[in-house]
Design an enzyme around this catalytic site. Structure first.
Site, PDB file in Angstrom:
ATOM      1  N   ARG A  77     -16.195 -42.148 -93.606  1.00 23.20           N
ATOM      2  CA  ARG A  77     -16.658 -41.780 -94.946  1.00 23.20           C
ATOM      3  C   ARG A  77     -16.629 -42.987 -95.879  1.00 23.20           C
ATOM      4  O   ARG A  77     -17.501 -43.151 -96.728  1.00 23.20           O
ATOM      5  CB  ARG A  77     -15.774 -40.671 -95.519  1.00 23.20           C
ATOM      6  CG  ARG A  77     -15.841 -39.365 -94.766  1.00 23.20           C
ATOM      7  CD  ARG A  77     -14.978 -38.292 -95.416  1.00 23.20           C
ATOM      8  NE  ARG A  77     -14.866 -37.128 -94.553  1.00 23.20           N
ATOM      9  CZ  ARG A  77     -15.744 -36.129 -94.493  1.00 23.20           C
ATOM     10  NH1 ARG A  77     -16.781 -36.152 -95.297  1.00 23.20           N
ATOM     11  NH2 ARG A  77     -15.577 -35.120 -93.663  1.00 23.20           N
ATOM     12  N   ASP A 154     -24.128 -32.062 -93.734  1.00 21.65           N
ATOM     13  CA  ASP A 154     -22.771 -31.566 -93.496  1.00 21.65           C
ATOM     14  C   ASP A 154     -22.446 -31.638 -92.009  1.00 21.65           C
ATOM     15  O   ASP A 154     -21.752 -30.770 -91.472  1.00 21.65           O
ATOM     16  CB  ASP A 154     -22.646 -30.129 -94.017  1.00 21.65           C
ATOM     17  CG  ASP A 154     -21.199 -29.678 -94.137  1.00 21.65           C
ATOM     18  OD1 ASP A 154     -20.313 -30.544 -94.213  1.00 21.65           O
ATOM     19  OD2 ASP A 154     -20.952 -28.457 -94.155  1.00 21.65           O
ATOM     20  N   CYS A 207     -20.950 -30.974-118.335  1.00 18.95           N
ATOM     21  CA  CYS A 207     -19.975 -29.883-118.336  1.00 18.95           C
ATOM     22  C   CYS A 207     -19.261 -29.772-119.678  1.00 18.95           C
ATOM     23  O   CYS A 207     -18.795 -28.683-120.036  1.00 18.95           O
ATOM     24  CB  CYS A 207     -18.934 -30.094-117.229  1.00 18.95           C
ATOM     25  SG  CYS A 207     -19.553 -29.771-115.571  1.00 18.95           S
ATOM     26  N   CYS A 210     -16.147 -27.267-121.104  1.00 18.21           N
ATOM     27  CA  CYS A 210     -16.092 -26.009-120.348  1.00 18.21           C
ATOM     28  C   CYS A 210     -15.082 -26.086-119.213  1.00 18.21           C
ATOM     29  O   CYS A 210     -15.056 -27.067-118.457  1.00 18.21           O
ATOM     30  CB  CYS A 210     -17.468 -25.669-119.802  1.00 18.21           C
ATOM     31  SG  CYS A 210     -17.532 -24.140-118.845  1.00 18.21           S
ATOM     32  N   CYS A 217     -10.835 -19.261-110.976  1.00 20.05           N
ATOM     33  CA  CYS A 217     -10.496 -19.384-109.551  1.00 20.05           C
ATOM     34  C   CYS A 217      -9.386 -18.399-109.182  1.00 20.05           C
ATOM     35  O   CYS A 217      -8.286 -18.462-109.742  1.00 20.05           O
ATOM     36  CB  CYS A 217     -10.060 -20.813-109.241  1.00 20.05           C
ATOM     37  SG  CYS A 217      -9.607 -21.046-107.496  1.00 20.05           S
ATOM     38  N   SER A 235     -12.358 -20.400 -99.574  1.00 18.77           N
ATOM     39  CA  SER A 235     -13.269 -20.877 -98.530  1.00 18.77           C
ATOM     40  C   SER A 235     -12.476 -21.491 -97.371  1.00 18.77           C
ATOM     41  O   SER A 235     -12.789 -21.265 -96.195  1.00 18.77           O
ATOM     42  CB  SER A 235     -14.250 -21.894 -99.108  1.00 18.77           C
ATOM     43  OG  SER A 235     -15.180 -21.257 -99.956  1.00 18.77           O
ATOM     44  N   CYS A 260     -16.116 -18.060-100.955  1.00 18.66           N
ATOM     45  CA  CYS A 260     -15.921 -17.579-102.321  1.00 18.66           C
ATOM     46  C   CYS A 260     -16.917 -18.296-103.220  1.00 18.66           C
ATOM     47  O   CYS A 260     -17.158 -19.489-103.055  1.00 18.66           O
ATOM     48  CB  CYS A 260     -14.494 -17.872-102.771  1.00 18.66           C
ATOM     49  SG  CYS A 260     -14.110 -17.397-104.471  1.00 18.66           S
ATOM     50  N   ASP A 261     -17.467 -17.561-104.178  1.00 13.27           N
ATOM     51  CA  ASP A 261     -18.459 -18.145-105.097  1.00 13.27           C
ATOM     52  C   ASP A 261     -18.029 -18.061-106.558  1.00 13.27           C
ATOM     53  O   ASP A 261     -18.832 -18.349-107.449  1.00 13.27           O
ATOM     54  CB  ASP A 261     -19.808 -17.426-104.953  1.00 13.27           C
ATOM     55  CG  ASP A 261     -20.467 -17.654-103.613  1.00 13.27           C
ATOM     56  OD1 ASP A 261     -20.326 -18.764-103.065  1.00 13.27           O
ATOM     57  OD2 ASP A 261     -21.115 -16.717-103.113  1.00 13.27           O
TER      58      ASP A 261
END
Length: 372
Positions: A77, A154, A207, A210, A217, A235, A260-261
């Site tokens: 990576r 991915d 963002c 916010c 979560c 997840s 999870c979303d």
């Protein structure tokens, strides 16, 4: 897959030996990408920068949990040249996936249903994106001849959000996902290449102050802006973790059985999200399936119905484990009791333990019978 010509590209030559028209080639590349269905194509340098130090710090803190491959493949990576020698450029693409189907909030509000992350309701995105990226690379190769490249979705140790951010596709949200003015309901893909294509400009963070994603979560996995502890993430718990879930986290999963979303559902930018590619249309009724019906699947059912789905890779053991937890988090109905009872003697010790836990949870919710 390493492609032909890696490290020794045949460069396009203009008349009279003039320098190649790299900006013109980049513009055509983006047009070809849109023809293939990508919402956007952008170009950035193959440089990790400060993101590399953040990755190492995350690993040092153990926030990757049992995902040992994250530490093992960290050098790849951090150094893209180990994947494609001579890489100079990363072409990043974005493909929306938000499916039509049952409203996610309605599914989350019904404890008899199992919530599956919206990205996993349709066809496996890995193949869809890689196939289209390969077509994009083939088009580029037909234009200029052989060059060094490799396509990803991915599918290898690639810091895809960072490269997408550096290319100007969007900015990194406080939940760590890539955000655009059309939200975050999209998949990312990359082409590493040794072509010196001109880089696009980065975009600003929008963002502001916010913190909705942090506040909502369920397991408090977003421990600070831009920092996620995977060990607490639903997840991770429902997909990556093999074995028993921490008991203290199980009640927080609600009816979420695969991913999870929540951090996306609450994001103001996702109000502007566009419907996704038809490839990601929900299959097998997974956008609003009853937990009891899913628990009744045999392993053969699971393998057949999840063919071509990203869910298939977690296997039947994790699938049943997750459903058992969701049933235990719901009301003590006869339907839930029967679904759990049918798995008391499951072949997997992990499934049996989670079924027993779920049955104890339901027992606590059962009102006492009899008179005084």
């Amino acid at each position: 897959m390493q492609q032909t010509g890696a490290g020794t590209p045949a460069r396009p030559a203009a008349a009279g030996g003039a320098a190649p028209d790299w900006p013109g080639l980049a513009a055509r590349l983006k047009a070809w990408g849109r023809e293939l269905g990508f919402a956007e194509v952008a170009i950035g340098r193959a440089e990790i920068g400060e993101a590399g130090q953040r990755l190492l710090a995350w690993l040092d803190q153990g926030r990757h949990g049992s995902m040992d491959y994250m530490a093992k493949h960290a050098p790849l990576r951090l150094d893209p040249g180990q994947l494609v020698p001579g890489v100079q450029t990363v072409i990043s693409v974005r493909l929306p996936y938000l499916p039509r189907g049952a409203e996610p909030e309605q599914v989350l509000a019904d404890p008899a249903l199992g919530y599956v992350s919206r990205y996993a309701l349709g066809r496996d995105y890995h193949k869809v994106i890689r196939n289209r990226l390969q077509k994009l690379a083939d088009r580029l190769q037909a234009e200029i001849g052989d060059f060094g490249y490799r396509v990803f979705s991915d599918s290898a140790p690639v810091m895809e959000v960072e490269f997408a951010r550096k290319s100007g596709l969007g900015w990194r949200g406080k939940h760590t996902l890539l955000l655009t003015r059309e939200g975050s309901w999209h998949f990312l893909g990359e082409i590493y290449t040794d072509l010196p294509l001109p880089a696009d400009a980065e975009v600003s963070d929008h963002c502001g102050a916010c913190t909705r994603c942090i506040d909502i979560c369920p397991t408090r996995a977003i421990v600070a802006p831009y920092q996620v502890d995977a060990r607490r993430c639903i997840s991770y718990l429902t997909i990556e973790l093999d074995g028993a879930m921490p008991e203290e986290l199980r009640p927080l999963l609600g009816n979420r059985i695969y991913g999870c979303d929540d951090c996306q559902l609450c994001c103001p930018w996702n109000r502007f999200g566009q419907m996704g590619d038809p490839e990601f249309t929900p299959r097998q009724g997974l956008d609003a399936a009853r937990l009891s019906a899913l628990m009744a699947w045999s392993e053969a059912d699971f393998l057949e119905r999840m063919a071509g789905s990203p869910i298939r890779r977690i296997g039947i053991k994790r699938w049943r484990r997750n459903i058992a937890v969701a049933l235990g988090n719901g009301p003590a109905t006869e339907e839930a009791r029967a679904a759990l009872a049918a798995r008391r003697e499951d072949d997997s010790a992990v499934v049996r333990e989670h079924v027993a836990w779920a049955e104890r949870q339901l027992e606590k919710k059962t009102p006492p019978t009899g008179g005084v």
